[in-house]
Enzyme design. Structure first.
Site, mmCIF file in Angstrom:
data_model
loop_
_atom_site.group_PDB
_atom_site.id
_atom_site.type_symbol
_atom_site.label_atom_id
_atom_site.label_comp_id
_atom_site.label_asym_id
_atom_site.label_seq_id
_atom_site.Cartn_x
_atom_site.Cartn_y
_atom_site.Cartn_z
ATOM 1 N N SER A 78 0.820 -1.222 0.000
ATOM 2 C CA SER A 78 0.000 0.000 0.000
ATOM 3 C C SER A 78 0.844 1.259 0.000
ATOM 4 O O SER A 78 1.671 1.453 0.881
ATOM 5 C CB SER A 78 -0.853 0.073 1.271
ATOM 6 O OG SER A 78 -1.839 -0.884 1.254
ATOM 7 N N HIS B 172 -3.315 0.717 -4.817
ATOM 8 C CA HIS B 172 -2.782 -0.446 -5.537
ATOM 9 C C HIS B 172 -3.143 -0.335 -7.012
ATOM 10 O O HIS B 172 -4.298 -0.128 -7.352
ATOM 11 C CB HIS B 172 -3.410 -1.737 -4.999
ATOM 12 C CG HIS B 172 -2.975 -2.067 -3.608
ATOM 13 N ND1 HIS B 172 -1.863 -2.808 -3.324
ATOM 14 C CD2 HIS B 172 -3.505 -1.740 -2.428
ATOM 15 C CE1 HIS B 172 -1.734 -2.923 -2.023
ATOM 16 N NE2 HIS B 172 -2.718 -2.290 -1.461
ATOM 17 N N HIS C 193 -5.441 -9.342 -2.299
ATOM 18 C CA HIS C 193 -5.650 -9.615 -0.872
ATOM 19 C C HIS C 193 -6.852 -10.539 -0.682
ATOM 20 O O HIS C 193 -7.794 -10.492 -1.465
ATOM 21 C CB HIS C 193 -5.953 -8.316 -0.112
ATOM 22 C CG HIS C 193 -4.867 -7.299 -0.171
ATOM 23 N ND1 HIS C 193 -4.759 -6.389 -1.199
ATOM 24 C CD2 HIS C 193 -3.835 -7.034 0.665
ATOM 25 C CE1 HIS C 193 -3.711 -5.617 -0.985
ATOM 26 N NE2 HIS C 193 -3.125 -5.977 0.124
ATOM 27 N N TYR D 220 -9.000 -10.072 1.626
ATOM 28 C CA TYR D 220 -10.166 -9.256 2.013
ATOM 29 C C TYR D 220 -10.907 -8.687 0.805
ATOM 30 O O TYR D 220 -12.018 -8.190 0.934
ATOM 31 C CB TYR D 220 -9.787 -8.147 3.006
ATOM 32 C CG TYR D 220 -8.793 -7.115 2.513
ATOM 33 C CD1 TYR D 220 -9.190 -6.111 1.631
ATOM 34 C CD2 TYR D 220 -7.480 -7.126 2.939
ATOM 35 C CE1 TYR D 220 -8.282 -5.156 1.185
ATOM 36 C CE2 TYR D 220 -6.573 -6.183 2.502
ATOM 37 C CZ TYR D 220 -6.981 -5.201 1.627
ATOM 38 O OH TYR D 220 -6.087 -4.268 1.183
ATOM 39 N N GLU D 221 -10.292 -8.784 -0.378
ATOM 40 C CA GLU D 221 -11.004 -8.371 -1.590
ATOM 41 C C GLU D 221 -11.890 -9.503 -2.111
ATOM 42 O O GLU D 221 -12.550 -9.354 -3.137
ATOM 43 C CB GLU D 221 -9.996 -8.000 -2.683
ATOM 44 C CG GLU D 221 -9.162 -6.789 -2.322
ATOM 45 C CD GLU D 221 -7.962 -6.652 -3.247
ATOM 46 O OE1 GLU D 221 -8.009 -5.789 -4.126
ATOM 47 O OE2 GLU D 221 -6.990 -7.406 -3.081
ATOM 48 N N ALA E 50 2.660 -2.505 4.111
ATOM 49 C CA ALA E 50 2.367 -1.513 5.142
ATOM 50 C C ALA E 50 1.772 -2.275 6.310
ATOM 51 O O ALA E 50 0.994 -3.209 6.107
ATOM 52 C CB ALA E 50 1.360 -0.508 4.599
ATOM 53 N N MET F 112 -2.404 -7.311 6.476
ATOM 54 C CA MET F 112 -3.341 -8.225 5.798
ATOM 55 C C MET F 112 -2.764 -8.824 4.519
ATOM 56 O O MET F 112 -3.514 -9.155 3.597
ATOM 57 C CB MET F 112 -4.634 -7.466 5.475
ATOM 58 C CG MET F 112 -5.297 -6.837 6.688
ATOM 59 S SD MET F 112 -6.737 -5.885 6.221
ATOM 60 C CE MET F 112 -7.003 -4.897 7.702
ATOM 61 N N SER F 113 -1.457 -8.976 4.485
ATOM 62 C CA SER F 113 -0.865 -9.457 3.222
ATOM 63 C C SER F 113 0.413 -10.247 3.484
ATOM 64 O O SER F 113 0.680 -10.678 4.604
ATOM 65 C CB SER F 113 -0.544 -8.252 2.330
ATOM 66 O OG SER F 113 0.517 -7.500 2.886
ATOM 67 N N ASN G 2 1.301 3.050 10.971
ATOM 68 C CA ASN G 2 0.402 3.571 12.022
ATOM 69 C C ASN G 2 0.606 2.743 13.284
ATOM 70 O O ASN G 2 1.136 1.632 13.221
ATOM 71 C CB ASN G 2 -1.066 3.449 11.558
ATOM 72 C CG ASN G 2 -1.408 2.010 11.161
ATOM 73 O OD1 ASN G 2 -1.116 1.585 10.036
ATOM 74 N ND2 ASN G 2 -1.967 1.261 12.078
ATOM 75 N N HIS H 222 -7.229 4.280 6.437
ATOM 76 C CA HIS H 222 -6.396 3.905 5.295
ATOM 77 C C HIS H 222 -5.580 5.098 4.780
ATOM 78 O O HIS H 222 -4.468 4.924 4.288
ATOM 79 C CB HIS H 222 -7.273 3.305 4.188
ATOM 80 C CG HIS H 222 -6.511 2.679 3.060
ATOM 81 N ND1 HIS H 222 -5.668 1.600 3.241
ATOM 82 C CD2 HIS H 222 -6.446 2.978 1.742
ATOM 83 C CE1 HIS H 222 -5.122 1.262 2.079
ATOM 84 N NE2 HIS H 222 -5.577 2.086 1.148
HETATM 85 N N1 HPA Z 1 -3.739 -3.376 10.704
HETATM 86 C C1 HPA Z 1 -3.852 -4.187 9.626
HETATM 87 N N2 HPA Z 1 -3.324 -3.896 8.446
HETATM 88 C C2 HPA Z 1 -2.633 -2.759 8.337
HETATM 89 C C3 HPA Z 1 -2.487 -1.865 9.412
HETATM 90 C C4 HPA Z 1 -3.069 -2.204 10.653
HETATM 91 O O1 HPA Z 1 -2.967 -1.478 11.653
HETATM 92 N N3 HPA Z 1 -1.744 -0.820 8.946
HETATM 93 C C5 HPA Z 1 -1.457 -1.086 7.653
HETATM 94 N N4 HPA Z 1 -1.994 -2.250 7.267
#
Ligand code: HPA
Length: 288
Positions: free
Chosen positions: A38, A69, A91, A93-94, A121, A222-223, A246, A258
């Site tokens: 990301s 992406h 991903h 989640y998609e 990320a 998530m990847s 973050n 995001h």
């Molecule tokens: N959680 C899950 N996926 C992420 C995060 C997070 O805090 N930051 C970037 N991708």
């Protein structure tokens, strides 16, 4: 004797279709594949003599959809070596099943890539990892309950038995150590840590993050993990670098979103790009 089940046979046919398409477009033979996470896609613009293929044009590949992406393959030279940059990964989640998520890895392996550099990320769980921290992934925790090799029967790939029945190293220790030293020399601070993979699509709850910390995770995302598993099945060497974008849920007063993930990705872009090129220069390509 190699044995494959039906799922694997279908995937092999799909790979063969995709391979045929790519070869019909250009004579590419990358040594190293990079998967950009990301907000980190800009590295693809640094590729020399680029040949760009949209993922959506390649048989059996959907285009990536998440904001940040792009969904394309950029073949060319980076750090003096032959690379393919996978810009925009898939991903779970998609809505993609894990066998689809790892399809790009199978494809670049079939094209000849023997090394994989994955970036992503992630949210920082380790309290010392503030947004902007670059973390070498030394190991992972699969918290999704799924696995890209589910349904694979024990098979022998390139002399290795898979799914592995013993614990293996996923992230190449020597490549990582050397990359870490180079980062030091370049004055770029990096850390090492454990990446925990969740399926999403929601960010985690505060309680989950507290639990993941107890489990030993330094960062959450998530990847990455499915692609790394597939790459190791195919005996690729893997290195992973996570950008902590973050604080994970509950570790900061600001709500997580995001946009913050994308913004932090932009802020570390220059250091990350320099580092990525160094990582590629020292990639352990056999006979290179
Ligand atoms: N959680 C899950 N996926 C992420 C995060 C997070 O805090 N930051 C970037 N991708």
């Amino acid at each position: 004797m190699t044995s494959y089940n039906v799922i694997d046979n279908l995937a092999r046919q799909a790979i063969s279709d995709a391979l045929k398409y790519v070869r019909s477009q250009a004579n590419v033979s990358p040594d190293i594949a990079l998967i950009l996470g990301s907000g980190l896609g800009a590295l693809a613009d640094r590729v020399d003599d680029p040949i760009i293929m949209e993922a959506a044009e390649i048989p059996h590949l959907p285009s990536a959809t998440v904001s940040g992406h792009k969904g394309r393959f950029v073949f060319g030279r980076l750090g003096g070596r032959s690379v393919v940059v996978i810009q925009g990964r898939l991903h779970m989640y998609e809505g993609h099943d894990p066998s689809k998520v790892v399809f790009p890895v199978r494809l670049v392996r079939a094209l000849g890539a023997s090394c994989l550099f994955v970036t992503n990320a992630s949210g920082g769980i380790n309290s010392q990892f503030e947004p902007g921290t670059l973390m070498w992934i030394t190991d992972h925790i699969n918290q999704t309950g799924v696995h890209p090799l589910l349904g694979d029967q024990i098979s022998t790939m390139r002399g290795l038995e898979w799914p592995a029945r013993e614990s293996i190293e996923y992230y190449d220790q020597e490549w990582t150590r050397n990359a870490e030293k180079l980062a030091d020399k370049m004055g770029i601070a990096t850390k090492r840590g454990i990446y925990l993979w969740t399926r999403g699509p929601s960010y985690e709850t505060k309680a989950e993050i507290r639990a993941f910390r107890v489990m030993g995770a330094d960062a959450v995302g998530m990847s990455t993990v499915p692609e790394v598993i597939q790459a190791r099945k195919e005996n690729m060497k893997v290195i992973g670098l996570s950008t902590i974008t973050n604080f994970a849920a509950g570790l900061s007063d600001n709500p997580l979103n995001h946009d913050e993930v994308i913004e932090t990705g932009q802020a570390v872009r220059e250091a990350l790009e320099k580092l990525a090129i160094a990582v590629i220069r020292i990639a352990p390509i056999p006979d290179a």
